[in-house]
Structure formats: structure tokens, C-alpha cells
Scaffold this motif. Sequence first.
Motif, mmCIF file in Angstrom:
data_model
loop_
_atom_site.group_PDB
_atom_site.id
_atom_site.type_symbol
_atom_site.label_atom_id
_atom_site.label_comp_id
_atom_site.label_asym_id
_atom_site.label_seq_id
_atom_site.Cartn_x
_atom_site.Cartn_y
_atom_site.Cartn_z
ATOM 1 N N GLN A 1 0.824 -1.205 0.000
ATOM 2 C CA GLN A 1 0.000 0.000 0.000
ATOM 3 C C GLN A 1 0.862 1.260 0.000
ATOM 4 O O GLN A 1 0.607 2.203 -0.766
ATOM 5 C CB GLN A 1 -0.909 0.006 1.229
ATOM 6 N N PHE A 2 1.895 1.283 0.830
ATOM 7 C CA PHE A 2 2.672 2.510 0.971
ATOM 8 C C PHE A 2 3.784 2.626 -0.058
ATOM 9 O O PHE A 2 4.236 3.736 -0.354
ATOM 10 C CB PHE A 2 3.208 2.630 2.400
ATOM 11 N N ARG A 3 4.201 1.512 -0.622
ATOM 12 C CA ARG A 3 5.174 1.610 -1.717
ATOM 13 C C ARG A 3 4.536 2.219 -2.958
ATOM 14 O O ARG A 3 5.206 2.884 -3.755
ATOM 15 C CB ARG A 3 5.744 0.226 -2.043
ATOM 16 N N SER A 4 3.240 1.980 -3.135
ATOM 17 C CA SER A 4 2.545 2.485 -4.322
ATOM 18 C C SER A 4 1.792 3.779 -4.063
ATOM 19 O O SER A 4 1.268 4.388 -4.990
ATOM 20 C CB SER A 4 1.559 1.426 -4.835
ATOM 21 N N ALA A 5 1.748 4.211 -2.792
ATOM 22 C CA ALA A 5 0.974 5.410 -2.451
ATOM 23 C C ALA A 5 1.727 6.671 -2.861
ATOM 24 O O ALA A 5 2.959 6.706 -2.827
ATOM 25 C CB ALA A 5 0.700 5.445 -0.946
ATOM 26 N N PRO A 6 1.015 7.725 -3.264
ATOM 27 C CA PRO A 6 1.683 8.996 -3.554
ATOM 28 C C PRO A 6 2.266 9.583 -2.271
ATOM 29 O O PRO A 6 1.821 9.278 -1.171
ATOM 30 C CB PRO A 6 0.540 9.864 -4.100
#
Length: 291
Positions: free
Chosen positions: A50-55
Motif C-alpha cells: 500500500q505505501f510503496r505504491s501510495a503517492p
Amino acid sequence: MKYATFSLPSDPRPRLGAVQGDRIVDVPSFATLLDLIDAGPPAWKRTADQFRSAPSGGHPVKDVRLHAPIPRPRKNVFCLGLNYVSHMKESSAARGREAKIPAVPVIFSKAPTTVAGPYDPVPWDRAATEQVDYEAELGVIVGVGGKNITRAKALRHVFGYTAINDVSARDAQLKHMQWFKGKSLDGFCPMGPLVVTADEFGDPQNKRLQLRLNGETRQDANTKDMIFPVDVIIEWLSRGMTIEAGDVIATGTPQGVGLGRTPPEYMNDGDVMETEVEGIGVLRNRLEALK
């Protein structure tokens, strides 16, 4: 992934954050790092994805207060003594003893009340000790508990790694004829500033450790020099004894502590310790005598 426990000037409540470069983003699904660890490996992967792909978003790290990643461990912090040949030799010489490499890991513990944040002052109660020393160490955060864990599987039980300063009261160690009291004074375990997950941290046996006192390098070594590496520590610690998710292990310190200098050099009020572990970051803690 890199995780930290932080609070805001407008909200002192500690919360879990994912660190992305120079910013930290709230992890709303979990209130604390222990909650995330307890959720197990599938949740770790979902959260990381989730956080690797989050802006990018969140807060600049410089504008928040970083706390110890686990501000109050559920149990004592497990610690290794004499786990570097260099430190074992200097410790033995300081006590006038013959150096002898231990056959098994030397395990002791620090009380949960020792844990302090990465930039918090370390309180010095002079009624309890006059000989305060520093010890830079790699910290291990257990992710999956177990008992009688084999060396081959040990690293699968690790959630991540952090930096620890095993601050020590040397005179209290001597007076009590064992290490627990001298290691367990309030605030004597600065920890952080981050926890780096095991998949991102890589090989724990090839990381540089340093400690600077008032800017002067006192300790500079590599974890490859451990007598008992992390996987062996976990194997021995779990032998006949269950280790649990969220347990913290401090893996020992190399040479360069104040006790090992000739003559010994202990810290003074106002001294600043900078504890650095490659890939994790720097703790910066000032020793402050209580009034």
C-alpha cells in the motif's frame, strides 16, 4: 519498508508512520507498530504494498517528534553481552581477567522502563550511579514467535531491525554482581529512529556500527564481527523458551566503550551520544543529570 512511531506538535498522541524519504505518512490501519507486527506476515505485505505504491504525502520528518518504535515493550529487552571478540577482550582487561570467548551467548535483559526515544535525553540519577557508559548495538524486532527455532529458520522470525544504545551503569553492575540493575535504570535504552523491515535491511551481518561522543568517534565496527550472529542468537534464545512477536533483542556492542579505555572514561553531564547503524539512522541522546 521503514516504520517509525511519531507524534505531531498539535497532537502528542503517538501513532504509527511509514517513512518515505524525508516524509512520514500515517498508517491508519494500525495504531502502533506492535499492532502491525501482531497482524502477521500477510498484513505486513499488504501494508508495505500500500505505501510503496501510495503517492507522497504526510508530514516532513523534521516537523514531527520521533518516539522509540516500541515505546513500551511488553517484556524486558533481551540483550547479548560479550558478543564481539574486541569488546570481550577490552572488558576482560578492564577487570583484570583472562579473555575467554564464551561457548554460548551471554544473555541478560533490560527492563521495559529503560526504553527512550531516539532524541530523548538520558536521565542520570547520580544517587544510583557515577559511572555511565554507552554501547552501540544492532536491535532485532521479533515478528513471528516460536520455541526451539532452528538456525536455518531463525531469520524468518524477524520483523525488522533498529538501533539501540545499551547505556550502562558500570558501578551498579559491579556492586550487584550481575548486569540487570546496572542496565535497567530509567531511560537507559534509547531506540530508533526507525525500524527497517527485514526484507529491506538485508544481511544483518554486514552493517557498520558507530558511536560518537561529543563528535568524537568512540566505536566503529561491523556486525560481521559478532561472535554469535543474529540467527544463532535467536536459536539459542528460543531454546526451551518461547520468544514472542514484538520482543526486542539487542545483539551486543563492539570495542570502544568507556570501561575499556585506560584509564576508564565515563560520561559527564551534558555529553551527547550519537549511535549510528548503517541503513537505519542515528540516535542522538544527551546525558542529563537529574537535579
